[in-house]
Design an enzyme around this catalytic site. Structure first.
Site, PDB file in Angstrom:
ATOM      1  N   LYS A  86       0.814  -1.209   0.000  1.00  0.00           N
ATOM      2  CA  LYS A  86       0.000   0.000   0.000  1.00  0.00           C
ATOM      3  C   LYS A  86       0.850   1.263   0.000  1.00  0.00           C
ATOM      4  O   LYS A  86       0.391   2.317  -0.417  1.00  0.00           O
ATOM      5  CB  LYS A  86      -0.971  -0.037   1.167  1.00  0.00           C
TER       6      LYS A  86
HETATM    7  C1  LIG Z   1      -4.163  -4.801   1.578  1.00  0.00           C
HETATM    8  C2  LIG Z   1      -3.413  -6.045   1.379  1.00  0.00           C
HETATM    9  C3  LIG Z   1      -3.887  -7.040   0.514  1.00  0.00           C
HETATM   10  C4  LIG Z   1      -5.215  -6.935  -0.201  1.00  0.00           C
HETATM   11  O1  LIG Z   1      -5.190  -5.919  -1.178  1.00  0.00           O
HETATM   12  P1  LIG Z   1      -6.576  -5.365  -1.773  1.00  0.00           P
HETATM   13  O2  LIG Z   1      -6.174  -4.229  -2.638  1.00  0.00           O
HETATM   14  O3  LIG Z   1      -7.398  -4.947  -0.607  1.00  0.00           O
HETATM   15  O4  LIG Z   1      -7.179  -6.480  -2.520  1.00  0.00           O
HETATM   16  C5  LIG Z   1      -3.100  -8.148   0.324  1.00  0.00           C
HETATM   17  N1  LIG Z   1      -1.925  -8.306   0.977  1.00  0.00           N
HETATM   18  C6  LIG Z   1      -1.452  -7.375   1.816  1.00  0.00           C
HETATM   19  C7  LIG Z   1      -0.162  -7.612   2.510  1.00  0.00           C
HETATM   20  C8  LIG Z   1      -2.166  -6.212   2.046  1.00  0.00           C
HETATM   21  O5  LIG Z   1      -1.688  -5.290   2.870  1.00  0.00           O
END
Ligand SMILES: *Cc1c(COP(=O)(O)O)cnc(C)c1O
Length: 469
Positions: free
Chosen positions: A112
């Site tokens: 993110k």
């Molecule tokens: C947020 C997250 C996900 C899921 O991603 P989305 O965009 O919500 O589908 C998967 N793995 C990790 C480590 C995350 O932080």
């Protein structure tokens, strides 16, 4: 470039408004009025560019008149300068046609950061130009919160309030949020699930007077700018592996459907991504939908991959809108039915179209540990539990693939050290910048799952905004 709401009742808006608004006033999500596409020659001309440059050029296609390419270059250069790998999002080969796209070299060790390091700077840039301030409110199952807080801490024009489900994030995830001493940061631990937190945030946005008073903005994956900022890494990986002259596939560990939606947007822009593998843990609503058109919410169950402990994938609405031929009325009806009944029978043609592009895959905790162990034994690679779901999906669904499979490696193994240690006997150490995390003091407020109490806390925190409202 104009943006429309998936529910059709909000007026079309420009990129700046969409960035600051997050959710549309009608409760829908923004999508570009039409997809920008690149010709094969245009894609080829982007090969080999530094990541920040590639990113600026692609995001510029979505920003329209709001930002010049020069302005975007400045922002992406700054956003990615702090990543711990010079490639920003390096590709690591795991097998003959298996590649991990490591998205976790930012400040909070998860993918993110790629979007949010840019988003914080976009907010500041736009707000300074307008002479405004905002209050960012978000719900997190773990990583969004810390990544958002890192992106916004100490910024003049921004207050930030992050809701997390009390006791349901990993220790490291919580501490990354609650140990940030900046006065513009507030953490609320909600006595409920991640979906409860997400509902509280949605309710605050739908409460129009409150939303105006606080000047609420979102950094959750419902914000279009975040999706836009995730498109370039799919382009980087695909171009590195031969696109547009060679097809690739993508395997994504999925929660809110934001990451995989960005990959799908890259496909709409003209990249030859043949198949999307969608990895879930035992919270498998998407896998059930793709296998048998069973979109029905069940209670969220905790797992080793908490960032995927989600039953209602908020970004799915964007795909649904497209699957329904961009019929906003039909999308709004489906979403309202789903909210009321917890079930959503998607029309057969739309479901078939989804199943053409996406294949679901589910892995329970035991399978996840076995996959982390197998990968380490066979390749020496240490994968976190989320990434392991995606590598297992690639193995199961595309064994001996002739086309490259890009696996989204979404978290650093040190972010989930207990699971990695259980599987391999190795406890991955935190990078030096986070080594003293467990000694830093924490700061957070526990609240019941109650909209009134949460709004009162936000109002108290966002006093700078109310003072000049
Ligand atoms: C947020 C997250 C996900 C899921 O991603 P989305 O965009 O919500 O589908 C998967 N793995 C990790 C480590 C995350 O932080």
């Amino acid at each position: 470039m104009r943006y429309v709401s998936t529910r059709g009742e909000a007026a079309p808006r420009g990129f700046e408004d969409v960035l600051l608004a997050g959710l549309a006033e009608d409760g829908g999500l923004f999508l570009p009025e039409s997809w920008p596409t690149l010709t094969p020659d245009e894609w080829r001309s982007l090969r080999g560019l530094p990541y920040a440059e590639l990113s600026a050029r692609l995001i510029h296609r979505f920003a329209g008149e709001a930002l010049t390419l020069e302005e975007l270059r400045g922002l992406t250069a700054e956003a990615y300068a702090g990543f711990r790998h010079p490639a920003v999002v390096p590709l690591v080969q795991l097998g003959p046609n298996e590649f991990a796209l490591e998205l976790f070299h930012g400040p909070t060790l998860a993918f993110k950061d790629v979007a949010l390091q840019l988003l914080g700077r976009l907010f500041d840039h736009v707000l300074k130009k307008r002479g405004e301030r905002i209050t960012i409110v978000g719900a997190t199952s773990g990583d969004t919160g810390s990544a958002a807080i890192e992106a916004c801490r100490d910024r003049e024009a921004v207050d930030i309030v992050i809701l997390h489900p009390e006791g349901r994030t990993s220790d490291v995830q919580r501490r990354q949020m609650t140990t940030v001493p900046s006065p513009n940061v507030m953490n609320l631990a909600i006595q409920g699930s991640f979906d409860d937190c997400q509902d509280l945030v949605k309710s605050m946005f739908v409460d129009a007077p409150f939303r105006r008073e606080m000047r609420l903005a979102a950094v959750n994956s419902i914000n279009w700018a975040r999706i836009a900022a995730q498109i370039p890494y799919y382009a980087y990986a695909a171009l590195s592996l031969g696109a547009p002259d060679r097809e690739v596939a993508v395997s994504v560990p999925t929660g809110n459907f934001g990451n995989v939606l960005a990959g799908w947007a890259a496909k709409r822009m003209g990249l030859p991504i043949g198949k999307f593998l969608i990895g879930s843990n035992r919270n498998d609503i998407l896998a059930r939908f793709l296998a048998s058109n069973d979109m029905s919410a069940k209670p969220v169950e905790p797992s080793l991959s908490p960032s995927m402990d989600i039953q209602v994938s908020s970004n799915f609405e964007r795909l649904l809108f497209e699957l329904l031929g961009r019929d906003a009325g039909a999308t709004a009806r489906q979403m309202k039915d789903f909210r009321a009944s917890g079930r959503m029978p998607v029309p057969d043609a739309a479901w078939r179209e989804a199943a053409k592009h996406f294949t679901g895959f589910t892995l329970d905790d035991a399978g996840t540990l076995a996959e982390i162990q197998r990968l380490h034994r066979e390749t020496g690679y240490l994968a976190d539990p989320h990434t392991a779901v995606a590598t297992a999906a690639a193995r199961a669904l595309m064994p001996e693939s002739r086309i490259p499979v890009i696996i989204a490696a979404t978290a650093h193994p040190a972010k989930f050290p207990d699971a990695v240690q259980r599987a391999t006997g190795i406890r991955p150490p935190l990078p030096p910048a986070l080594a003293d995390l467990h000694e830093r003091p924490e700061r957070f407020t526990v609240l019941p799952n109650d909209l009134g109490e949460v709004e009162a806390q936000v109002r108290a925190h966002a006093r700078r905004n109310t003072a000049d409202a």
